[in-house]
Design a protein around this motif. Structure first.
Motif, mmCIF file in Angstrom:
data_model
loop_
_atom_site.group_PDB
_atom_site.id
_atom_site.type_symbol
_atom_site.label_atom_id
_atom_site.label_comp_id
_atom_site.label_asym_id
_atom_site.label_seq_id
_atom_site.Cartn_x
_atom_site.Cartn_y
_atom_site.Cartn_z
ATOM 1 N N GLU A 10 -20.206 3.841 -5.911
ATOM 2 C CA GLU A 10 -19.862 4.530 -4.664
ATOM 3 C C GLU A 10 -19.292 5.923 -4.896
ATOM 4 O O GLU A 10 -19.527 6.841 -4.093
ATOM 5 C CB GLU A 10 -18.853 3.682 -3.880
ATOM 6 C CG GLU A 10 -18.478 4.275 -2.533
ATOM 7 C CD GLU A 10 -17.574 3.360 -1.718
ATOM 8 O OE1 GLU A 10 -16.989 3.850 -0.737
ATOM 9 O OE2 GLU A 10 -17.464 2.159 -2.063
ATOM 10 N N LYS A 69 -5.076 -6.682 -4.736
ATOM 11 C CA LYS A 69 -4.671 -5.825 -3.625
ATOM 12 C C LYS A 69 -3.952 -4.581 -4.131
ATOM 13 O O LYS A 69 -4.190 -3.469 -3.645
ATOM 14 C CB LYS A 69 -3.775 -6.606 -2.659
ATOM 15 C CG LYS A 69 -3.355 -5.832 -1.422
ATOM 16 C CD LYS A 69 -2.511 -6.698 -0.498
ATOM 17 C CE LYS A 69 -1.974 -5.909 0.682
ATOM 18 N NZ LYS A 69 -1.126 -6.762 1.561
ATOM 19 N N LEU A 85 -17.119 0.578 -7.267
ATOM 20 C CA LEU A 85 -16.631 1.946 -7.063
ATOM 21 C C LEU A 85 -17.323 2.944 -7.981
ATOM 22 O O LEU A 85 -17.491 4.116 -7.614
ATOM 23 C CB LEU A 85 -15.118 2.007 -7.267
ATOM 24 C CG LEU A 85 -14.264 1.316 -6.202
ATOM 25 C CD1 LEU A 85 -12.783 1.568 -6.472
ATOM 26 C CD2 LEU A 85 -14.629 1.780 -4.805
ATOM 27 N N VAL A 96 -8.086 8.004 -4.602
ATOM 28 C CA VAL A 96 -9.438 8.510 -4.326
ATOM 29 C C VAL A 96 -9.424 9.487 -3.150
ATOM 30 O O VAL A 96 -10.142 10.495 -3.161
ATOM 31 C CB VAL A 96 -10.414 7.343 -4.080
ATOM 32 C CG1 VAL A 96 -11.724 7.846 -3.458
ATOM 33 C CG2 VAL A 96 -10.707 6.621 -5.391
ATOM 34 N N ARG A 97 -8.606 9.219 -2.159
ATOM 35 C CA ARG A 97 -8.510 10.171 -1.046
ATOM 36 C C ARG A 97 -8.123 11.555 -1.556
ATOM 37 O O ARG A 97 -8.684 12.571 -1.132
ATOM 38 C CB ARG A 97 -7.502 9.668 -0.014
ATOM 39 C CG ARG A 97 -7.990 8.460 0.786
ATOM 40 C CD ARG A 97 -7.042 8.153 1.944
ATOM 41 N NE ARG A 97 -7.552 7.021 2.728
ATOM 42 C CZ ARG A 97 -6.948 5.847 2.834
ATOM 43 N NH1 ARG A 97 -5.806 5.637 2.205
ATOM 44 N NH2 ARG A 97 -7.474 4.878 3.569
ATOM 45 N N PRO A 99 0.791 -1.232 0.000
ATOM 46 C CA PRO A 99 0.000 0.000 0.000
ATOM 47 C C PRO A 99 0.824 1.283 0.000
ATOM 48 O O PRO A 99 0.407 2.294 -0.572
ATOM 49 C CB PRO A 99 -0.837 -0.132 1.280
ATOM 50 C CG PRO A 99 -1.011 -1.608 1.457
ATOM 51 C CD PRO A 99 0.302 -2.201 1.016
ATOM 52 N N TYR A 152 -6.527 -2.268 -5.573
ATOM 53 C CA TYR A 152 -7.407 -1.773 -4.511
ATOM 54 C C TYR A 152 -6.752 -0.633 -3.730
ATOM 55 O O TYR A 152 -7.330 0.457 -3.585
ATOM 56 C CB TYR A 152 -7.751 -2.927 -3.572
ATOM 57 C CG TYR A 152 -8.918 -2.660 -2.652
ATOM 58 C CD1 TYR A 152 -10.168 -3.191 -2.915
ATOM 59 C CD2 TYR A 152 -8.763 -1.885 -1.502
ATOM 60 C CE1 TYR A 152 -11.250 -2.960 -2.072
ATOM 61 C CE2 TYR A 152 -9.829 -1.644 -0.654
ATOM 62 C CZ TYR A 152 -11.077 -2.180 -0.946
ATOM 63 O OH TYR A 152 -12.132 -1.935 -0.117
ATOM 64 N N PHE A 153 -5.549 -0.858 -3.242
ATOM 65 C CA PHE A 153 -4.942 0.132 -2.359
ATOM 66 C C PHE A 153 -4.344 1.323 -3.107
ATOM 67 O O PHE A 153 -4.301 2.437 -2.566
ATOM 68 C CB PHE A 153 -3.921 -0.533 -1.440
ATOM 69 C CG PHE A 153 -4.570 -1.337 -0.347
ATOM 70 C CD1 PHE A 153 -5.296 -0.706 0.650
ATOM 71 C CD2 PHE A 153 -4.493 -2.714 -0.333
ATOM 72 C CE1 PHE A 153 -5.928 -1.431 1.657
ATOM 73 C CE2 PHE A 153 -5.115 -3.453 0.669
ATOM 74 C CZ PHE A 153 -5.831 -2.811 1.657
ATOM 75 N N THR A 154 -3.902 1.110 -4.346
ATOM 76 C CA THR A 154 -3.467 2.262 -5.141
ATOM 77 C C THR A 154 -4.658 3.164 -5.419
ATOM 78 O O THR A 154 -4.572 4.402 -5.318
ATOM 79 C CB THR A 154 -2.821 1.806 -6.462
ATOM 80 O OG1 THR A 154 -1.721 0.940 -6.183
ATOM 81 C CG2 THR A 154 -2.324 3.003 -7.262
ATOM 82 N N THR A 155 -5.791 2.559 -5.764
ATOM 83 C CA THR A 155 -7.005 3.329 -6.006
ATOM 84 C C THR A 155 -7.432 4.075 -4.748
ATOM 85 O O THR A 155 -7.838 5.245 -4.795
ATOM 86 C CB THR A 155 -8.135 2.411 -6.496
ATOM 87 O OG1 THR A 155 -7.715 1.742 -7.688
ATOM 88 C CG2 THR A 155 -9.401 3.199 -6.774
ATOM 89 N N GLN A 156 -7.331 3.416 -3.613
ATOM 90 C CA GLN A 156 -7.716 4.041 -2.346
ATOM 91 C C GLN A 156 -6.889 5.309 -2.102
ATOM 92 O O GLN A 156 -7.441 6.359 -1.723
ATOM 93 C CB GLN A 156 -7.516 3.047 -1.212
ATOM 94 C CG GLN A 156 -8.164 3.441 0.098
ATOM 95 C CD GLN A 156 -8.000 2.350 1.132
ATOM 96 O OE1 GLN A 156 -6.885 2.137 1.632
ATOM 97 N NE2 GLN A 156 -9.079 1.642 1.447
ATOM 98 N N ALA A 157 -5.584 5.229 -2.326
ATOM 99 C CA ALA A 157 -4.721 6.398 -2.121
ATOM 100 C C ALA A 157 -5.100 7.531 -3.061
ATOM 101 O O ALA A 157 -5.131 8.706 -2.666
ATOM 102 C CB ALA A 157 -3.259 5.997 -2.318
#
Length: 244
Positions: A170, A111, A167, A121-122, A62, A114-119
């Protein structure tokens, strides 16, 4: 308007060509790959040092996604687009798949995405100007081949398809569009020395695809302002029928 684009897995194949296309149209690109030397070579080859930054690292960790966002902000002032291209694929009979095999695909494909996208999107939410995310899946999710036993790889890629549609729902209220390109058989290092003639017969167009054809789909989805939650097959008609 000039965009800033993060492209994971951009040291070869589809990702490298996607990065090339964005640079050629005047956008800023943050490259990513695990091999720092190879990534530097790609960056130099793009011939536009003012438009390119590079972050070496495994997206299965991540912290790599966080580093990509940080580089985009520090170098170009923000992020507009994420292309989740990095991933691995391979065939192995189901009963021979080990826990290590499965973990490798889940980490490298699902994974990592998922976590690259999460970073990203923030940051996109903080910027409050929307954005576009394009994931890379595969048409084999919808039409498997008996001679290509790839359950471990496809479980992880299927998760990417599910993440795309989830997503899209969402994040729509934030103006963030999420789509995916699902390639068929494309001439990349992953294809290796496969039999092009035999593989091409799986598609109506009777050939394998080229990376530039996948890139065209990525660019379309990035710019298609009224499109989200779409899984775009780039497969020469593989899902629709057979050449013979």
């Amino acid at each position: 308007m000039v965009k800033t684009v993060i492209v994971t897995g951009s040291s070869s194949g589809i990702g490298r060509d996607v990065a090339r296309a964005f640079v050629e149209r005047g956008d800023n690109v943050v490259l990513n790959g695990r091999d720092e030397d190879k990534l530097a070579e790609v960056a130099a080859g793009l011939g536009a040092p003012d438009q390119v930054a590079a972050v070496a690292g495994d997206i299965g960790i991540p912290a790599t996604g966080v580093a990509l966002v940080r580089a985009a902000v520090e170098r170009f002032g923000g992020v507009d687009v994420l292309v989740n291209n990095a991933g691995i694929f391979g065939a192995k009979p189901f009963v021979d798949v080990t826990e290590q095999d499965l973990d490798s695909y889940l980490n490298g494909n699902l994974k990592g995405t998922y976590f690259t996208t999460q970073a990203v999107v923030r940051l996109l939410r903080e910027q409050a100007r929307g954005g576009s995310i394009v994931n890379l899946g595969t048409v084999l999710i919808d039409h498997a081949i008996a001679g290509v036993p790839a359950s471990a790889a496809l479980v992880s890629k299927g998760g990417i398809h599910a993440l795309t549609t989830s997503l899209a729902a969402e994040l729509a209220a934030d103006g963030i569009r999420v789509n995916a390109v699902a390639p068929g058989f494309i001439r990349t290092p992953l294809f290796g020395d496969g039999d092009e003639a035999a593989t091409g017969r799986f598609a109506l167009l009777n050939r394998i695809g080229e990376v530039a054809e996948t890139t065209a789909a990525v660019l379309y989805l990035v710019d298609a302002a009224f499109t989200t939650g779409h899984i775009f097959p780039v497969d020469g008609g593989y899902l629709s029928g057979r050449a013979a």
